[in-house]
Design a protein around this motif. Structure first.
Motif, PDB file in Angstrom:
ATOM      1  N   LYS A 419       0.824  -1.207   0.000  1.00  0.00           N
ATOM      2  CA  LYS A 419       0.000   0.000   0.000  1.00  0.00           C
ATOM      3  C   LYS A 419       0.853   1.250   0.000  1.00  0.00           C
ATOM      4  N   LEU A 421       3.705   1.665  -1.267  1.00  0.00           N
ATOM      5  CA  LEU A 421       4.398   1.827  -2.540  1.00  0.00           C
ATOM      6  C   LEU A 421       3.441   1.895  -3.721  1.00  0.00           C
ATOM      7  N   SER A 422       2.140   1.876  -3.418  1.00  0.00           N
ATOM      8  CA  SER A 422       1.097   1.864  -4.450  1.00  0.00           C
ATOM      9  C   SER A 422       1.158   0.610  -5.309  1.00  0.00           C
ATOM     10  N   PHE A 423       1.613  -0.509  -4.714  1.00  0.00           N
ATOM     11  CA  PHE A 423       1.613  -1.793  -5.406  1.00  0.00           C
ATOM     12  C   PHE A 423       0.329  -2.537  -5.071  1.00  0.00           C
ATOM     13  N   GLU A 435       0.341  -4.441 -15.387  1.00  0.00           N
ATOM     14  CA  GLU A 435       0.815  -3.670 -14.223  1.00  0.00           C
ATOM     15  C   GLU A 435       2.083  -4.295 -13.649  1.00  0.00           C
ATOM     16  N   ILE A 439       5.892  -2.484 -13.316  1.00  0.00           N
ATOM     17  CA  ILE A 439       6.658  -2.364 -12.063  1.00  0.00           C
ATOM     18  C   ILE A 439       8.001  -3.069 -12.184  1.00  0.00           C
ATOM     19  N   VAL A 470       8.550   2.549  -8.889  1.00  0.00           N
ATOM     20  CA  VAL A 470       7.775   2.892  -7.699  1.00  0.00           C
ATOM     21  C   VAL A 470       7.199   4.283  -7.867  1.00  0.00           C
ATOM     22  N   LYS A 471       5.872   4.354  -7.966  1.00  0.00           N
ATOM     23  CA  LYS A 471       5.171   5.638  -8.138  1.00  0.00           C
ATOM     24  C   LYS A 471       5.745   6.428  -9.308  1.00  0.00           C
ATOM     25  N   GLY A 472       5.981   5.695 -10.416  1.00  0.00           N
ATOM     26  CA  GLY A 472       6.457   6.336 -11.633  1.00  0.00           C
ATOM     27  C   GLY A 472       7.949   6.579 -11.696  1.00  0.00           C
ATOM     28  N   LYS A 473       8.681   6.188 -10.681  1.00  0.00           N
ATOM     29  CA  LYS A 473      10.118   6.444 -10.642  1.00  0.00           C
ATOM     30  C   LYS A 473      10.880   5.132 -10.502  1.00  0.00           C
ATOM     31  N   CYS A 475      13.569   2.743  -9.177  1.00  0.00           N
ATOM     32  CA  CYS A 475      14.311   2.695  -7.916  1.00  0.00           C
ATOM     33  C   CYS A 475      15.185   1.441  -7.886  1.00  0.00           C
TER      34      CYS A 475
END
Length: 506
Positions: A419, A421-423, A435, A439, A470-473, A475
């Motif tokens: 949650k 990490l918006s996963f 999706e 990721i 992660v959230k568009g970035k 990592c």
């Protein structure tokens, strides 16, 4: 076996009597002498554990033989050192008093060589046999108790891990069960529960949900409401658990297992007959299962789960009293009210117990003794796999934990970490999910899959560096992995699941 000779303490104010007894016994035993009761007590103070037998004169000036016996009782020496009384006294009150203080036998003066030697030899022999038997029984009781505790730890630990619970649920159920049973005993003798049985029932409560290891993970840990079909499968855990316990040969005839069976099978029954699996009503439900049902509901309400937030202590009590979680024995609700004020504090004092790998292996093997029953062997293998998994996750300090199974194809992430990490927490057939590829990235997956199926890494943990979106970035991260293999066919091991942790670089 030790070659050290037995030591005999001769206590007599008459020097000649000491000489005679010493001559009769010194060929077989080491002799220590005391001329009066006080000297004897002084010797016993420092060497009681080394004294094999005391020959004690009954009539002595100052502290007599009975006085020495009283001190030996006060100090607890009489339990470890047999006493044979020396006397010419045959009066019944004196003899009765001596026996009441723990004397094993009497030797009367004048001494008869054969009588003295045989009575001393027989007393020492009998005592040693009693000690050996006592030690054997003590060892057996200790081993059974220890094994029982480990068995409970194994079963409950596995359920805790697979059910995504906090790690304290089983300990909470055990504690609440103990508290409620004690409150029940204060209110009524109707259920004929003894003080000794409280501990056994509380321990047995730890196995209330063992049947959940038979429930598919996607149902067990579903974050939303179960469908009717899914709930019907979930309800099978109570009967499945009872069947599992009934099949266990270890402790088969122990009260612990009888209580555990009752609790496992019937802790979802309800007072009004609307529970499962058998629709029992009122006191048709064993009281042990009734108490655990209240404990289970209270802790479930006050704990955070993957499908809900925790309710407050006060709200949980209100919901239980209002029959929002099923109808319970009114008397047990009164007991819950009796202990309500102290319950949160009692539960906060609980700490998770630990179990070593060696102990786990030993007890897990003893649970399923048959090497021919495929079902039992599969369950045994599952125990080992789940334990290994829980140990792996317990060793981690931070990161996003995950598990991927091949049949069915399912990727699960720890709800809280996912949650943040918006996963998504669960992905069915992730290889067909866009999706997932967003990721993870296909190149990363190809590298990962190659490592997974490398036979040189079978059964070993491994790690590799990668990156995730992660959230568009993008990592950078380190992925730690553990494989689970089906090795029933050694020539063709089957990779059935992998689990691990993603640690992001700061």
């Amino acid at each position: 076996m030790s070659n050290e000779r037995a030591k005999i303490l001769i206590v007599d104010d008459d020097a000649m009597n000491r000489v005679v007894l010493s001559d009769l016994l010194s060929d077989e035993y080491d002799i220590i002498e005391a001329k009066d009761g006080d000297e004897a007590i002084g010797i016993l103070e420092t060497t009681a554990k080394d004294i094999t037998l005391v020959l004690l004169d009954m009539i002595m000036p100052g502290r007599d033989g009975l006085g020495v016996l009283e001190v030996m009782n006060e100090k607890g020496w009489i339990k470890g050192t047999p006493v044979v009384m020396i006397s010419a006294e045959t009066s019944t009150p004196q003899v009765e008093r001596a026996f009441s203080l723990g004397v094993t036998d009497f030797i009367y003066r004048p001494f008869d060589q054969m009588v003295v030697q045989n009575r001393v030899r027989n007393t020492i022999g009998l005592y040693l046999k009693q000690m050996q038997l006592s030690e054997l029984v003590t060892d057996k009781i200790y081993e059974r108790t220890r094994n029982s505790d480990m068995l409970i730890s194994i079963l409950s630990h596995i359920v805790e891990f697979r059910n995504g619970e906090s790690g304290q649920h089983v300990l909470h159920i055990k504690k609440i069960t103990d508290i409620l049973l004690r409150a029940l005993l204060k209110r009524t003798k109707e259920y004929k529960i003894t003080e000794e049985e409280i501990g056994t029932i509380a321990t047995a409560s730890s196995m209330h949900d063992i049947g959940k290891i038979t429930i598919p993970d996607e149902i067990l840990n579903k974050p939303g409401k179960l469908t009717k079909e899914e709930f019907d499968i979930m309800k099978q855990h109570s009967m499945n658990g009872a069947k599992m316990l009934d099949a266990i040969q270890f402790f088969k005839n122990e009260p612990l297992m009888k209580f555990a069976y009752d609790i496992c099978r019937w802790h979802h029954e309800r007072w009004d007959g609307r529970g499962y699996p058998d629709g029992l009503k009122g006191d048709e439900i064993p009281i042990s299962a009734q108490v655990v049902s209240v404990a289970d509901v209270y802790d479930a309400l006050t704990s955070e789960r993957c499908y809900k937030k925790a309710f407050s202590h006060e709200k949980a009590l209100e919901m239980i009293r209002n029959n929002e979680c099923g109808v319970f024995n009114p008397l047990l609700l009164e007991c819950l009210g009796d202990v309500a004020d102290t319950l949160p504090k009692e539960l906060n004092d609980q700490r998770t117990s630990k179990l070593s790998d060696a102990d786990f292996e030993k007890i897990a093997r003893s649970i399923f003794e048959s090497t021919e029953n495929d079902t039992e062997n599969i369950i045994y293998e599952q125990y080992l796999t789940e334990h290994k998994k829980s140990q792996f996750f317990a060793s981690l300090q931070h990161g996003v934990t995950f598990e991927y199974t091949y049949e069915p194809s399912m990727l699960k992430l720890h709800a809280r970490n996912a949650k943040a990490l918006s996963f998504p927490t669960t992905m069915a057939e992730p290889e067909n999910n866009s999706e997932f590829w967003t990721i993870f990235g296909r190149e990363n997956w190809d590298e990962f899959a190659k490592l997974l199926h490398d036979p040189q890494l079978n059964n070993d943990s491994f790690s590799f560096n990668s990156e995730m979106l992660v959230k568009g970035k993008k990592c950078p991260c380190k992925i730690k992995v553990q494989q689970c293999w089906n090795r029933r066919d050694p020539e063709n091991p089957e990779l059935i699941s992998v689990y691990g942790c993603v640690e992001f670089f700061k």
